[in-house]
Write a protein that holds these residues in place. Structure first.
Motif, PDB file in Angstrom:
ATOM      1  N   ALA A  15     -17.284 -13.244  21.153  1.00  0.00           N
ATOM      2  CA  ALA A  15     -18.298 -12.243  21.495  1.00  0.00           C
ATOM      3  C   ALA A  15     -19.564 -12.464  20.678  1.00  0.00           C
ATOM      4  CB  ALA A  15     -17.749 -10.840  21.265  1.00  0.00           C
ATOM      5  N   LEU A  16     -19.416 -12.816  19.415  1.00  0.00           N
ATOM      6  CA  LEU A  16     -20.561 -13.096  18.559  1.00  0.00           C
ATOM      7  C   LEU A  16     -21.320 -14.329  19.055  1.00  0.00           C
ATOM      8  CD1 LEU A  16     -22.147 -12.396  15.992  1.00  0.00           C
ATOM      9  CD2 LEU A  16     -20.582 -13.892  14.745  1.00  0.00           C
ATOM     10  N   ALA A  19     -23.266 -13.443  22.167  1.00  0.00           N
ATOM     11  CA  ALA A  19     -24.463 -12.657  21.857  1.00  0.00           C
ATOM     12  C   ALA A  19     -25.576 -13.534  21.319  1.00  0.00           C
ATOM     13  CB  ALA A  19     -24.119 -11.559  20.851  1.00  0.00           C
ATOM     14  N   SER A  23     -29.161 -14.177  23.265  1.00  0.00           N
ATOM     15  CA  SER A  23     -30.444 -13.846  22.646  1.00  0.00           C
ATOM     16  C   SER A  23     -31.428 -15.009  22.698  1.00  0.00           C
ATOM     17  CB  SER A  23     -30.234 -13.406  21.195  1.00  0.00           C
ATOM     18  OG  SER A  23     -29.851 -14.528  20.403  1.00  0.00           O
TER      19      SER A  23
END
Length: 114
Positions: A15-16, A19, A23
């Motif tokens: 998930a990190l 993200a 971005s």
């Protein structure tokens, strides 16, 4: 026990990473900013309004002031103080600090004689 912990750690790391990658690619959604220019033609969509206030015309996006321009002209005639032009799409021709506004038709500069 260790399997559940390892799965949670792996899911958190995935998930990190997602993200961070997301971005890096910003989505261009919504209304774009008006570029600062002296002589240009802009096609504005999404709720813009030109209001003649005192000695300058103000370009609003909703209730937010986006740009302060020279005098504004619409259909070849100058706007009076307090006049407002709202349309979507709005064509805005900026020349020498003056704003020529058009709503879906050709930009008219000056007065037509016919």
């Amino acid at each position: 026990m260790y399997l559940a912990r390892d799965v949670l750690i792996l899911a958190g790391l995935m998930a990190l990473a997602a993200a961070v990658v997301a971005s890096l690619f910003p989505a261009r959604e919504g209304v774009s900013d008006v570029p600062a220019c002296t002589d240009c033609l802009l096609k504005l969509r999404g709720g813009y309004a030109v209001v003649q206030e005192g000695d300058s015309a103000v370009l609003y996006l909703g209730t937010r002031e986006v740009a302060r321009l020279g005098w504004a002209y619409y259909r070849g005639r100058p706007l009076s103080v307090g006049d407002r032009v709202v349309c979507d799409p709005m064509y805005l021709y900026l020349a020498a600090g003056l704003a020529y506004v058009s709503c879906g038709e050709e930009v008219v500069i000056g007065r037509r004689l016919w």
